[in-house]
Design an enzyme around this catalytic site. Structure first.
Site, mmCIF file in Angstrom:
data_model
loop_
_atom_site.group_PDB
_atom_site.id
_atom_site.type_symbol
_atom_site.label_atom_id
_atom_site.label_comp_id
_atom_site.label_asym_id
_atom_site.label_seq_id
_atom_site.Cartn_x
_atom_site.Cartn_y
_atom_site.Cartn_z
ATOM 1 N N LYS A 166 45.302 43.588 36.675
ATOM 2 C CA LYS A 166 45.991 42.258 36.102
ATOM 3 C C LYS A 166 47.012 41.820 37.200
ATOM 4 C CE LYS A 166 43.347 43.117 32.618
ATOM 5 N NZ LYS A 166 42.041 42.434 32.610
ATOM 6 N N ASP A 167 47.599 40.662 37.025
ATOM 7 C CA ASP A 167 48.558 40.190 37.772
ATOM 8 C C ASP A 167 49.823 40.987 37.675
ATOM 9 O OD1 ASP A 167 46.932 37.865 36.940
ATOM 10 O OD2 ASP A 167 47.893 37.110 38.646
ATOM 11 N N ALA A 168 50.538 41.098 38.842
ATOM 12 C CA ALA A 168 51.993 42.013 38.667
ATOM 13 C C ALA A 168 52.982 41.085 38.255
ATOM 14 C CB ALA A 168 52.187 42.509 40.032
#
Length: 415
Positions: free
Chosen positions: A101-103
């Site tokens: 997932k996006d940070a």
């Protein structure tokens, strides 16, 4: 309402992303001003949403796998996995996720841990464990249907943004691999992967340390410059502790290890990401070639029926148009897609078997040419757009957002 494809800016083209599917002007705007501006919620098989507010985990026969509903804020998935692996003393195959997932986001998803108890889990800043369940099998990518995104775009032109969003309901979205597969401040992941596939450790070090980008901090720039000059000890002193891959490589080089052994000191999951980024770059280039031929399915396209690619002319109008993601073990029937693959590999000076010769090999696969966002909803007022949609596993929210913002320098817009 119709649209036409227009050329993308230089940064995108350097990643193989050569076209926009909408012909509107750049609407501008910024994403990820704060983590809450970018919400990602995993969707498991059967449409089971792992919502930030809470979700019942899949119930199956009890077993040795602990399923953990994790909500993380501004936390890199890979660094979280590495922290859990080290703290819990897990082997590589004893921790599983459905996807990265996006940070810079608030992300809700499931992590699977082998023979771990909830009370063993470490406290990690920005990470909340919402629920637990024991299962006889882990959550893997095959069990992920997609992701739901809810994104705020700030300082955008609402008229332009709404017009583009409406176009996105009616035009096919090219299923490019998005910016985060390569990096935006430092778009080098695919270049590192290329060096690995070509078995060129000198080029790997050159990309890692001698390519320095304006958006990097002054401290990181200084550390890279020292490493580029071969002063590994001083570079290690300067390199921030958050730069895990660089520090692992510098430690090995400082100890006198050979170049290949030093590169092998980088965690295998990171090396695999570099290889996958190179695969993504090659796919993007093929997809751009295909888009220039038009968006309608052609008889000599490949379509996926079940798990097998066949010619569209043999599919009777069924199946999803696909292109190959180059890698070990893939077989591509004679087709338009095969011609694109031959052209790109020839230009790169590679053959498919080169992907099997590296220490961390990556398999080939097929990826759909277009993607259709589900449950697309949006509103915009006072220069602030909120847009939400569901994409299939492996597709990128930036596919949608880049069409609206149309950034020339993505990291300056929060990408």
């Amino acid at each position: 309402m119709c649209s036409r494809m227009i050329p993308a800016p230089e940064f995108d083209r350097s990643l193989g992303i050569e076209l926009y599917m909408t012909d509107t002007e750049p609407c501008g705007g910024r994403i990820k001003e704060r983590p809450e501006d970018f919400i990602v919620e995993e969707v498991l098989e059967g449409g089971h949403l792992i919502a930030i507010s809470g979700a019942e985990l899949p119930r199956s026969r009890p077993g040795p796998w602990l399923l953990v509903h994790v909500v993380k804020r501004d936390v890199d998935t890979l660094k979280l996995i590495e922290e859990l692996r080290k703290t819990l003393k897990l082997k590589g195959d004893e921790i599983k996720i459905g996807g990265i997932k996006d940070a810079r986001a608030v992300a809700s998803h499931v992590i699977s841990l082998y023979k771990i108890r909830p009370e063993d889990l470490p406290r990690i800043p920005g990470v909340v464990y919402k629920d637990f369940a024991y299962a006889d099998a882990p959550i893997t990518p095959a069990r992920i249907e997609g992701n739901k995104f809810t994104v705020v775009i700030r300082e955008t032109d609402c008229g332009c943004a709404l017009k583009t969003a409406e176009l996105l309901r009616n035009v096919p979205i090219a299923n490019y691999y998005g910016y985060q597969r390569f990096g935006t401040i430092r778009p080098t992941s695919h270049l590192l992967g290329r060096a690995l596939v070509k078995r060129d450790p000198e080029e790997f070090l050159n990309v890692m340390f001698c390519k320095i980008f304006e958006g990097e901090s002054e401290l990181v720039k200084e550390a890279r410059l020292l490493a580029c000059r071969g002063d590994y000890d001083k570079a290690l002193e300067k390199m921030p502790k958050s730069m895990l891959e660089e520090r692992a490589l510098l430690k090995a080089l400082s100890s006198g290890q050979s170049l290949w052994n030093a590169i092998a000191a980088i965690p295998r999951n990171i090396l695999k990401i570099y290889l996958e980024a190179y695969q993504a770059y090659l796919f993007n280039r093929m997809l751009s070639l295909r888009l220039r031929e038009g968006i309608a399915t052609m008889p000599d396209d490949l379509v996926m029926l079940g798990n097998y690619p066949i010619l569209a002319s043999h599919a009777g109008g069924a199946g999803i148009p696909v292109l190959p993601v180059p890698g070990a073990g893939i077989v591509v029937p004679e087709s338009r897609a095969r011609e694109y693959l031959r052209k790109i590999l020839r230009e790169e000076g590679l053959e498919l078997q080169d992907f099997a010769a590296v220490r961390v090999s990556v398999s080939g696969s097929y990826r759909r040419v277009f993607v259709e966002p589900r449950d697309l909803a949006y509103s915009c007022k006072g220069g602030e757009m909120t847009i939400s949609f569901i994409l299939p596993r492996g597709s990128y929210a930036t596919l949608i957002l880049r069409e609206i913002v149309k950034p020339r320098t993505p990291h300056l817009h929060g990408f």
